[in-house]
Design a protein around this motif. Structure first.
Motif, PDB file in Angstrom:
ATOM      1  N   UNK A  48      41.895 -22.124  -5.216  1.00 55.46           N
ATOM      2  CA  UNK A  48      43.270 -21.653  -5.239  1.00 55.46           C
ATOM      3  C   UNK A  48      43.481 -20.376  -6.026  1.00 55.46           C
ATOM      4  N   UNK A  49      42.433 -19.853  -6.665  1.00 56.11           N
ATOM      5  CA  UNK A  49      42.557 -18.659  -7.497  1.00 56.11           C
ATOM      6  C   UNK A  49      41.962 -17.419  -6.844  1.00 56.11           C
ATOM      7  N   UNK A  50      41.025 -17.596  -5.936  1.00 60.67           N
ATOM      8  CA  UNK A  50      40.410 -16.479  -5.217  1.00 60.67           C
ATOM      9  C   UNK A  50      40.350 -16.821  -3.738  1.00 60.67           C
ATOM     10  N   UNK A  51      40.008 -15.829  -2.933  1.00 60.59           N
ATOM     11  CA  UNK A  51      39.895 -16.028  -1.493  1.00 60.59           C
ATOM     12  C   UNK A  51      38.494 -16.521  -1.152  1.00 60.59           C
ATOM     13  N   UNK A  52      38.410 -17.510  -0.295  1.00 57.22           N
ATOM     14  CA  UNK A  52      37.122 -17.857   0.294  1.00 57.22           C
ATOM     15  C   UNK A  52      36.896 -16.854   1.424  1.00 57.22           C
ATOM     16  N   UNK A  53      36.190 -15.800   1.114  1.00 52.49           N
ATOM     17  CA  UNK A  53      36.105 -14.657   2.011  1.00 52.49           C
ATOM     18  C   UNK A  53      35.309 -14.983   3.273  1.00 52.49           C
ATOM     19  N   UNK A  54      35.590 -14.268   4.372  1.00 54.71           N
ATOM     20  CA  UNK A  54      34.881 -14.542   5.622  1.00 54.71           C
ATOM     21  C   UNK A  54      33.411 -14.146   5.557  1.00 54.71           C
ATOM     22  N   UNK A  55      32.611 -14.842   6.335  1.00 53.81           N
ATOM     23  CA  UNK A  55      31.225 -14.458   6.566  1.00 53.81           C
ATOM     24  C   UNK A  55      31.068 -14.328   8.073  1.00 53.81           C
ATOM     25  N   UNK A  56      30.918 -13.091   8.527  1.00 59.19           N
ATOM     26  CA  UNK A  56      30.991 -12.808   9.950  1.00 59.19           C
ATOM     27  C   UNK A  56      29.671 -12.276  10.484  1.00 59.19           C
ATOM     28  N   UNK A  57      29.380 -12.610  11.729  1.00 57.65           N
ATOM     29  CA  UNK A  57      28.221 -12.037  12.409  1.00 57.65           C
ATOM     30  C   UNK A  57      28.453 -10.547  12.639  1.00 57.65           C
ATOM     31  N   UNK A  58      27.373  -9.786  12.616  1.00 61.56           N
ATOM     32  CA  UNK A  58      27.430  -8.341  12.843  1.00 61.56           C
ATOM     33  C   UNK A  58      26.552  -8.003  14.054  1.00 61.56           C
ATOM     34  N   UNK A  59      27.059  -8.220  15.258  1.00 61.26           N
ATOM     35  CA  UNK A  59      26.204  -8.109  16.453  1.00 61.26           C
ATOM     36  C   UNK A  59      25.638  -6.719  16.702  1.00 61.26           C
ATOM     37  N   UNK A  60      26.432  -5.664  16.505  1.00 62.30           N
ATOM     38  CA  UNK A  60      25.927  -4.322  16.769  1.00 62.30           C
ATOM     39  C   UNK A  60      24.864  -3.917  15.756  1.00 62.30           C
ATOM     40  N   UNK A  61      25.108  -4.222  14.487  1.00 62.10           N
ATOM     41  CA  UNK A  61      24.098  -3.928  13.469  1.00 62.10           C
ATOM     42  C   UNK A  61      22.869  -4.811  13.651  1.00 62.10           C
ATOM     43  N   UNK A  62      23.071  -6.053  14.065  1.00 63.62           N
ATOM     44  CA  UNK A  62      21.935  -6.941  14.332  1.00 63.62           C
ATOM     45  C   UNK A  62      21.036  -6.351  15.405  1.00 63.62           C
ATOM     46  N   UNK A  63      21.654  -5.828  16.464  1.00 62.21           N
ATOM     47  CA  UNK A  63      20.869  -5.227  17.552  1.00 62.21           C
ATOM     48  C   UNK A  63      20.117  -3.998  17.060  1.00 62.21           C
ATOM     49  N   UNK A  64      20.781  -3.208  16.234  1.00 58.61           N
ATOM     50  CA  UNK A  64      20.156  -1.998  15.711  1.00 58.61           C
ATOM     51  C   UNK A  64      18.965  -2.318  14.816  1.00 58.61           C
ATOM     52  N   UNK A  65      19.121  -3.325  13.953  1.00 56.98           N
ATOM     53  CA  UNK A  65      18.083  -3.649  12.972  1.00 56.98           C
ATOM     54  C   UNK A  65      17.037  -4.632  13.488  1.00 56.98           C
ATOM     55  N   UNK A  66      17.330  -5.317  14.598  1.00 54.71           N
ATOM     56  CA  UNK A  66      16.391  -6.313  15.108  1.00 54.71           C
ATOM     57  C   UNK A  66      16.377  -7.593  14.304  1.00 54.71           C
ATOM     58  N   UNK A  67      17.500  -7.930  13.706  1.00 49.48           N
ATOM     59  CA  UNK A  67      17.617  -9.183  12.959  1.00 49.48           C
ATOM     60  C   UNK A  67      18.947  -9.834  13.297  1.00 49.48           C
ATOM     61  N   UNK A  68      19.162 -11.039  12.797  1.00 49.98           N
ATOM     62  CA  UNK A  68      20.412 -11.767  13.006  1.00 49.98           C
ATOM     63  C   UNK A  68      21.217 -11.640  11.721  1.00 49.98           C
ATOM     64  N   UNK A  69      22.134 -10.679  11.674  1.00 45.37           N
ATOM     65  CA  UNK A  69      22.793 -10.272  10.432  1.00 45.37           C
ATOM     66  C   UNK A  69      24.195 -10.863  10.300  1.00 45.37           C
ATOM     67  N   UNK A  70      24.484 -11.360   9.098  1.00 48.57           N
ATOM     68  CA  UNK A  70      25.811 -11.880   8.752  1.00 48.57           C
ATOM     69  C   UNK A  70      26.292 -11.179   7.487  1.00 48.57           C
ATOM     70  N   UNK A  71      27.582 -10.844   7.468  1.00 49.76           N
ATOM     71  CA  UNK A  71      28.164 -10.110   6.346  1.00 49.76           C
ATOM     72  C   UNK A  71      29.124 -10.995   5.572  1.00 49.76           C
ATOM     73  N   UNK A  72      28.904 -11.129   4.285  1.00 48.26           N
ATOM     74  CA  UNK A  72      29.833 -11.829   3.397  1.00 48.26           C
ATOM     75  C   UNK A  72      30.805 -10.792   2.849  1.00 48.26           C
ATOM     76  N   UNK A  73      32.046 -10.844   3.319  1.00 51.37           N
ATOM     77  CA  UNK A  73      33.000  -9.759   3.106  1.00 51.37           C
ATOM     78  C   UNK A  73      33.793  -9.934   1.812  1.00 51.37           C
ATOM     79  N   UNK A  74      33.117  -9.739   0.688  1.00 50.18           N
ATOM     80  CA  UNK A  74      33.814  -9.755  -0.602  1.00 50.18           C
ATOM     81  C   UNK A  74      34.713  -8.534  -0.770  1.00 50.18           C
ATOM     82  N   UNK A  75      34.559  -7.546   0.100  1.00 48.10           N
ATOM     83  CA  UNK A  75      35.480  -6.410   0.097  1.00 48.10           C
ATOM     84  C   UNK A  75      36.881  -6.831   0.509  1.00 48.10           C
ATOM     85  N   UNK A  76      37.035  -8.035   1.057  1.00 44.24           N
ATOM     86  CA  UNK A  76      38.350  -8.553   1.424  1.00 44.24           C
ATOM     87  C   UNK A  76      38.894  -9.533   0.380  1.00 44.24           C
TER      88      UNK A  76
END
Length: 436
Positions: A48-76
């Motif tokens: 209740x004091x902070x946001x449980x920030x999203x963790x989202x798939x990054x399909x375009x970057x995943x394709x570029x890097x050749x990995x299955x990439x997920x971003x933990x968006x603490x910037x939000x």
């Protein structure tokens, strides 16, 4: 040196201040460590004091890097950074006397805003000591929460003398940005949320400044997934934790886009945790950081500061390390100056060949600009800016040079436009500052 006071130290200071006795109290540093249960306890405190920030798939970057990439968006997160987690856990632990006296922090911006934000909510006085060159936007946002801001030095470590002086004078409690076990436990909740969301990650990539974030994440990640690989990221200008862990002399300094992780010495609390639990620390260049900031905006519509994009810079610079793996990258902050962001995006476009600057020789007579515009337009190029250069010493009086800044689809498109201009009998060359 800034010391981390124990509870007994703090109580002694308060008693002596109240009694008017000597204020020059030497604070003792106690060895501190955290466990996975400490991180879970911090998660409970933070409900209740902070946001449980999203963790989202990054399909375009995943394709570029050749990995299955997920971003933990603490910037939000609140104040656009993970720092609100550790700051709240540490501040929540203070007793009534400490809250009345107030808190102090040293920070380049994100920890500053976190402490100021919670101090306002918890009705505590707050003093924030910031490096003198901290971006204006971060300074003003910190002041907007009601904190007193003191500007001192060029980096966090040069702020220490001022912090110690203010602690002695006012009896303030230090909320250290990383060298504090409660802060580290709070930051570790980022990792807890990441693995709650996706337990089968192979690699977690975490920016390192003083080590609080990666120390907390590594602590909980090792318990939840013992075989997970934990990779830290620092800049080549400030490889302090990497050198400290290797037992080498620390040499660092200079300007960096990732000022949030530009720390001259690692934490005494965090270093042992990083040494024991982190698999590797990768160093990134300024160019890689610029690319990563731009790629997050263009590919994911995510605004990250330099430190926040450091994990993406590490993957970009070391694709073989991450290829074929499920990777979680912490985007730890989004407090970037808008003008700097605009400059980075334009520079990236120039490097990629999507913006080119052409110098074109013309006769200084009517119709020349129209002919140039027509040739560029027929190729599908977009003129962003155009300048007449008549005062160059090597330009005859009846001639002129035109500098045209053109938006293109890439290097091949630039070559097509240059060929079209030459076919129209113009002498043209691409200036080096826009060449890919």
């Amino acid at each position: 040196m800034i010391f981390v006071p124990t509870d007994d130290d703090r109580k002694l200071i308060i008693r002596q201040k109240r009694s008017g006795k000597a204020r020059n109290v030497k604070l003792g540093r106690t060895a501190m460590s955290i466990t996975a249960n400490d991180v879970r306890a911090a998660a409970t405190t933070l409900q209740g004091q902070v946001i449980r920030t999203p963790m989202l798939a990054a399909p375009l970057l995943s394709r570029l890097f050749g990995c299955d990439l997920y971003l933990k968006l603490e910037c939000q997160q609140y104040t656009s950074s993970f720092k609100v987690r550790g700051a709240y856990v540490a501040m929540k632990s203070l007793d009534i006397a400490q809250r009345e006296a107030g808190v102090i922090a040293m920070s380049a911006g994100n920890h500053a805003q976190a402490v100021a934000y919670h101090a306002e909510r918890m009705d505590m006085p707050a003093v924030i000591v910031m490096p003198a060159q901290t971006p204006f936007a971060k300074i003003e946002r910190t002041r907007a929460y009601g904190a007193e801001v003191v500007l001192e030095g060029r980096n966090l470590n040069e702020c220490e003398g001022t912090v110690n002086k203010l602690i002695e004078e006012r009896g303030l409690t230090l909320i250290h940005p990383y060298d504090n076990e409660l802060v580290m436990a709070g930051q570790g909740t980022v990792g807890l949320e990441m693995l709650d969301h996706k337990l089968d990650l192979d690699i977690v990539v975490v920016p390192i400044g003083g080590g609080g974030l990666i120390g907390g994440i590594a602590t909980i990640a090792r318990e939840m997934r013992p075989n997970i690989k934990i990779i830290g990221v620092q800049t080549k200008s400030y490889p302090t934790m990497k050198l400290a862990v290797a037992g080498e002399e620390i040499e660092c300094g200079g300007e960096t886009l990732a000022e949030g992780i530009a720390v001259k010495k690692p934490g005494a609390v965090t270093k042992p945790v990083v040494t024991q639990l982190v698999d590797d620390i990768v160093l990134v260049t300024e160019r890689q950081l610029e690319w990563a900031v731009g790629a997050l905006v263009e590919q994911q519509r995510v605004v990250a500061e330099g430190a926040g994009a450091a994990g993406i810079a590490a993957i970009y610079g070391n694709p073989d390390m991450f290829a074929g793996k499920k990777v979680g990258a912490v985007i730890c902050g989004g407090n970037i100056d808008p003008r700097l962001l605009a400059s980075i995006l334009n520079r990236n476009m120039a490097v990629d060949g999507r913006i080119a600057r052409l110098r074109i020789d013309i006769s200084d007579e009517p119709g020349m600009l129209a002919a140039i515009s027509s040739a560029i337009g027929r190729c599908g190029g977009n003129i962003v800016e155009i300048y007449h250069q008549r005062l160059f010493y090597d330009v005859p009086a009846k001639l002129a040079k035109i500098d045209a800044v053109i938006e293109t689809r890439g290097p091949a498109h630039v070559d097509e436009i240059i060929a079209a201009l030459r076919a129209a009998n113009f002498q043209v060359r691409q200036l080096e500052d826009s060449a890919s």
